[in-house]
Design a protein around this motif. Structure first.
Motif, PDB file in Angstrom:
ATOM      1  N   LYS A  42      36.399  64.093  27.983  1.00  0.00           N
ATOM      2  CA  LYS A  42      35.479  63.318  27.166  1.00  0.00           C
ATOM      3  C   LYS A  42      36.234  62.154  26.542  1.00  0.00           C
ATOM      4  O   LYS A  42      37.439  62.011  26.724  1.00  0.00           O
ATOM      5  CB  LYS A  42      34.836  64.202  26.100  1.00  0.00           C
ATOM      6  N   ARG A  44      37.232  61.495  23.662  1.00  0.00           N
ATOM      7  CA  ARG A  44      38.338  61.782  22.754  1.00  0.00           C
ATOM      8  C   ARG A  44      39.622  62.166  23.498  1.00  0.00           C
ATOM      9  O   ARG A  44      40.697  62.242  22.888  1.00  0.00           O
ATOM     10  CB  ARG A  44      37.958  62.892  21.790  1.00  0.00           C
ATOM     11  N   GLU A 109      30.500  59.989  25.747  1.00  0.00           N
ATOM     12  CA  GLU A 109      29.825  59.719  24.480  1.00  0.00           C
ATOM     13  C   GLU A 109      29.657  58.219  24.248  1.00  0.00           C
ATOM     14  O   GLU A 109      29.784  57.715  23.134  1.00  0.00           O
ATOM     15  CB  GLU A 109      30.586  60.358  23.326  1.00  0.00           C
TER      16      GLU A 109
END
Length: 327
Positions: A42, A44, A109
């Protein structure tokens, strides 16, 4: 998704080896049965990280490998959904919701914002709901262009162009009132006054909002009218002269049409008042009289109001007090 196959070898071919410990980022999963390290990072997880692998052979020999891994973003542009409702109608509310997606939103995201937009003057854009809405008017009829540009937070853009058509909606003409006796009567319950044997004149005043821009022409039609009343179908003028038989109450329905299906109607009430008519003497001359002889003759007169209004004729000598008397 990312995956890598991890295998061990030993220079001593008769020895076997295995992985006894492994350190890797949390987004990876180790399948020891198949020797596969896999996962989907993801947002992060972006950046550099290390995969540490410790292997051991059957004789206790150990070795450690440290594999550098860099997670980079493979950004994809946002995308607008297809807009099918591209027709709006004059004086009717128009509303659509724009579908905007980003394929990176789930894994990385990613998010999108509206960078710019161009709208017709009658339309607004709800940035929270991505809803286009508004009510076009007569001067907006025709083609309109909607342009929206969206951008994700990594700079990728998507553009949406909508060729919108605003269709004209016909409006029925409206009756503003009845012009009569230098006044405009807007209350349809008003009863207009006409007089027997006197020319009557009035006019139905109507307006069509489509006339100026779309060339609608108002025409007038009358139904249930008394025989004495006439209508000018071009300008709505009412005229006529009622007779004695028309005295009393009557009404007429006036329809106002625009030629495109639009119609309005007004009911006009009339009160025709009676106008008294003087009797008329039909005896043209009288015979001569002789001194000291009784004079007797008949004088004939008629009254046109006798039949309908029961007027009775009476006779008198003017001046009174002469030798001549009238019955």
């Amino acid at each position: 998704p990312y995956s890598i196959s991890v295998r061990t070898t030993d220079l001593d071919r008769q020895d076997s080896s295995k992985i006894v410990r492994m350190s890797y980022p949390s987004w990876l999963r180790w399948d020891s049965e198949h020797g596969i390290l896999s996962g989907s990072p993801k947002v992060r997880a972006l950046g550099d990280t290390i995969i540490a692998i410790l292997a051991e052979d059957v004789r206790g020999g150990r070795t450690e490998a440290r594999v550098p891994l860099r997670v980079t973003l493979d950004n994809h542009p946002p995308a607008f959904g297809e807009v099918r409702d591209t027709v709006a109608f004059e004086d009717r509310p128009y509303s659509i919701v724009i579908n905007l997606t980003d394929p990176d939103s789930t894994v990385f995201e990613d998010s999108t914002t509206i960078e710019s937009f161009v709208l017709p003057s009658w339309m607004s854009l709800d940035l929270n709901m991505l809803r286009l809405y508004g009510t076009p008017h007569a001067w907006n009829v025709g083609d309109s262009l909607v342009q929206i540009v969206a951008m994700d937070r990594y700079g990728m853009k998507a553009a949406l162009t909508i060729h919108l058509v605003v269709n004209h909606v016909n409006h029925a003409p409206t009756v503003e009132g009845i012009a009569y006796d230098s006044k405009l009567f807007r209350d349809s319950s008003t009863s207009l006054i006409a007089s027997e044997d006197v020319l009557f004149a009035a006019r139905v005043v109507a307006h069509d909002t489509d006339s100026a821009r779309f060339g609608d022409v108002v025409r007038f039609h009358m139904s249930g009218a008394p025989a004495w009343l006439a209508l000018d179908t071009l300008n709505g003028a009412l005229s006529g002269m009622p007779g004695g038989s028309d005295v009393g109450y009557s009404s007429v329905a006036i329809q106002v049409l625009d030629g495109h299906g639009g119609l309005s109607e007004v009911l006009i009430r009339f009160t025709v008042g009676h106008a008294n008519h003087a009797p008329c003497i039909v005896t043209g001359s009288l015979p001569s009289a002789t001194e000291d002889l009784l004079y007797r003759t008949m004088i004939y007169a008629i009254d046109s109001d006798s039949a309908l209004f029961h007027d009775r004729v009476r006779y008198a000598i003017i001046p009174d007090g002469t030798w001549l008397k009238a019955d």
